[in-house]
Write a protein that holds these residues in place. Structure first.
Motif, PDB file in Angstrom:
ATOM      1  N   ALA A  92       3.131  43.244  43.344  1.00 56.44           N
ATOM      2  CA  ALA A  92       4.242  43.089  42.915  1.00 56.44           C
ATOM      3  C   ALA A  92       4.297  43.773  41.485  1.00 56.44           C
ATOM      4  O   ALA A  92       3.488  43.309  40.802  1.00 56.44           O
ATOM      5  CB  ALA A  92       4.788  41.735  42.963  1.00 56.44           C
ATOM      6  N   ARG A  93       5.386  44.288  41.072  1.00 54.26           N
ATOM      7  CA  ARG A  93       5.487  44.916  39.668  1.00 54.26           C
ATOM      8  C   ARG A  93       6.871  44.919  39.503  1.00 54.26           C
ATOM      9  O   ARG A  93       7.701  45.170  40.189  1.00 54.26           O
ATOM     10  CB  ARG A  93       4.911  46.356  39.638  1.00 54.26           C
ATOM     11  CG  ARG A  93       3.361  46.378  39.641  1.00 54.26           C
ATOM     12  CD  ARG A  93       3.066  47.815  39.527  1.00 54.26           C
ATOM     13  NE  ARG A  93       1.732  48.081  40.029  1.00 54.26           N
ATOM     14  CZ  ARG A  93       0.681  48.874  39.214  1.00 54.26           C
ATOM     15  NH1 ARG A  93       1.037  49.460  38.038  1.00 54.26           N
ATOM     16  NH2 ARG A  93      -0.336  48.784  39.406  1.00 54.26           N
ATOM     17  N   LEU A  94       7.206  44.698  38.151  1.00 60.83           N
ATOM     18  CA  LEU A  94       8.630  44.807  37.630  1.00 60.83           C
ATOM     19  C   LEU A  94       8.583  46.120  36.509  1.00 60.83           C
ATOM     20  O   LEU A  94       7.784  45.778  35.634  1.00 60.83           O
ATOM     21  CB  LEU A  94       9.080  43.459  37.087  1.00 60.83           C
ATOM     22  CG  LEU A  94      10.460  43.562  36.322  1.00 60.83           C
ATOM     23  CD1 LEU A  94      11.446  43.971  37.329  1.00 60.83           C
ATOM     24  CD2 LEU A  94      10.357  42.149  35.682  1.00 60.83           C
ATOM     25  N   ILE A 114      10.026  46.323  41.746  1.00 59.76           N
ATOM     26  CA  ILE A 114      11.178  46.260  41.372  1.00 59.76           C
ATOM     27  C   ILE A 114      11.473  46.966  40.158  1.00 59.76           C
ATOM     28  O   ILE A 114      10.597  46.797  39.271  1.00 59.76           O
ATOM     29  CB  ILE A 114      11.748  44.565  41.214  1.00 59.76           C
ATOM     30  CG1 ILE A 114      11.428  43.772  42.556  1.00 59.76           C
ATOM     31  CG2 ILE A 114      13.056  44.464  40.818  1.00 59.76           C
ATOM     32  CD1 ILE A 114      11.497  42.261  42.077  1.00 59.76           C
ATOM     33  N   VAL A 115      12.577  47.425  40.065  1.00 62.14           N
ATOM     34  CA  VAL A 115      12.784  48.638  39.079  1.00 62.14           C
ATOM     35  C   VAL A 115      14.211  48.029  38.665  1.00 62.14           C
ATOM     36  O   VAL A 115      15.235  48.179  39.411  1.00 62.14           O
ATOM     37  CB  VAL A 115      12.813  50.070  39.630  1.00 62.14           C
ATOM     38  CG1 VAL A 115      13.355  50.948  38.159  1.00 62.14           C
ATOM     39  CG2 VAL A 115      11.474  50.522  39.958  1.00 62.14           C
ATOM     40  N   HIS A 116      14.445  47.939  37.265  1.00 59.07           N
ATOM     41  CA  HIS A 116      15.616  47.763  36.614  1.00 59.07           C
ATOM     42  C   HIS A 116      15.729  49.092  35.803  1.00 59.07           C
ATOM     43  O   HIS A 116      14.973  49.181  34.603  1.00 59.07           O
ATOM     44  CB  HIS A 116      15.762  46.705  35.790  1.00 59.07           C
ATOM     45  CG  HIS A 116      17.310  46.593  35.358  1.00 59.07           C
ATOM     46  ND1 HIS A 116      17.397  47.285  34.033  1.00 59.07           N
ATOM     47  CD2 HIS A 116      18.447  46.050  35.568  1.00 59.07           C
ATOM     48  CE1 HIS A 116      18.710  47.046  33.501  1.00 59.07           C
ATOM     49  NE2 HIS A 116      19.363  46.482  34.608  1.00 59.07           N
ATOM     50  N   GLY A 117      16.909  50.114  35.964  1.00 55.21           N
ATOM     51  CA  GLY A 117      17.070  51.164  35.084  1.00 55.21           C
ATOM     52  C   GLY A 117      18.327  50.950  34.208  1.00 55.21           C
ATOM     53  O   GLY A 117      19.272  50.608  34.864  1.00 55.21           O
ATOM     54  N   GLY A 118      18.581  51.620  33.114  1.00 51.29           N
ATOM     55  CA  GLY A 118      19.487  51.733  32.275  1.00 51.29           C
ATOM     56  C   GLY A 118      19.571  50.652  31.070  1.00 51.29           C
ATOM     57  O   GLY A 118      19.013  49.848  31.115  1.00 51.29           O
ATOM     58  N   ASN A 119      20.610  50.772  30.411  1.00 51.45           N
ATOM     59  CA  ASN A 119      20.804  50.347  29.147  1.00 51.45           C
ATOM     60  C   ASN A 119      21.333  48.885  29.578  1.00 51.45           C
ATOM     61  O   ASN A 119      22.086  48.807  30.562  1.00 51.45           O
ATOM     62  CB  ASN A 119      21.945  50.885  28.158  1.00 51.45           C
ATOM     63  CG  ASN A 119      21.344  52.172  27.680  1.00 51.45           C
ATOM     64  OD1 ASN A 119      20.059  52.328  27.436  1.00 51.45           O
ATOM     65  ND2 ASN A 119      22.066  53.088  27.332  1.00 51.45           N
TER      66      ASN A 119
END
Length: 133
Positions: A33-35, A1-6
């Motif tokens: 699983a990775r975050l 799972i990736v969250h990108g940005g400010n």
């Protein structure tokens, strides 16, 4: 799972805590699983005990170029978007997520119109209450 940005004041912890509960309840290892959280955390920090529990399953990365971020996102199975208290807008990350063709995990107020668009209209992912991990 990736969250990108400010984060722009959006809370990171419901995503990290929810991820921790998910991997621990299913005994998922680092290969399962990775975050990955990329960008400016606006001063937010993951508590050391939580970071220790997640170990290599959690990566906090600083801002990176668009091309580098696209490479990270391309390797992900899912994109996370934290909507926070911005109930009157749809973030640009939502359209970026749709363009990847990957499922989107949206953390938002359950009554936000974007939840219905994501789950019912588009079938492009799932939403969780962003206030409760």
């Amino acid at each position: 799972i990736v969250h990108g940005g400010n984060l722009y004041g959006r809370p990171l912890m419901p995503l990290v805590e929810g991820f921790a509960r998910w991997v621990e309840s299913r005994c998922l290892g680092v290969d399962d699983a990775r975050l990955v959280v990329v960008g400016n955390l606006d001063g937010q920090q993951v508590p050391s005990d939580l970071a220790d529990r997640l170990g290599e399953r959690l990566t906090i990365a600083p801002w990176m170029s668009y091309d580098a971020y696209q490479e990270v996102l391309g390797s992900a199975s899912c994109m996370a978007i934290i909507q926070g208290d911005f109930d009157l807008c749809i973030p640009g990350k939502f359209y970026e997520g749709l363009a990847t063709g990957k499922p989107i995990l949206l953390l938002a107020n359950p009554h936000h119109e974007l939840v219905a668009i994501l789950e019912n209209d588009l079938g492009a992912g799932a939403a969780a209450d962003g206030r409760d991990p």
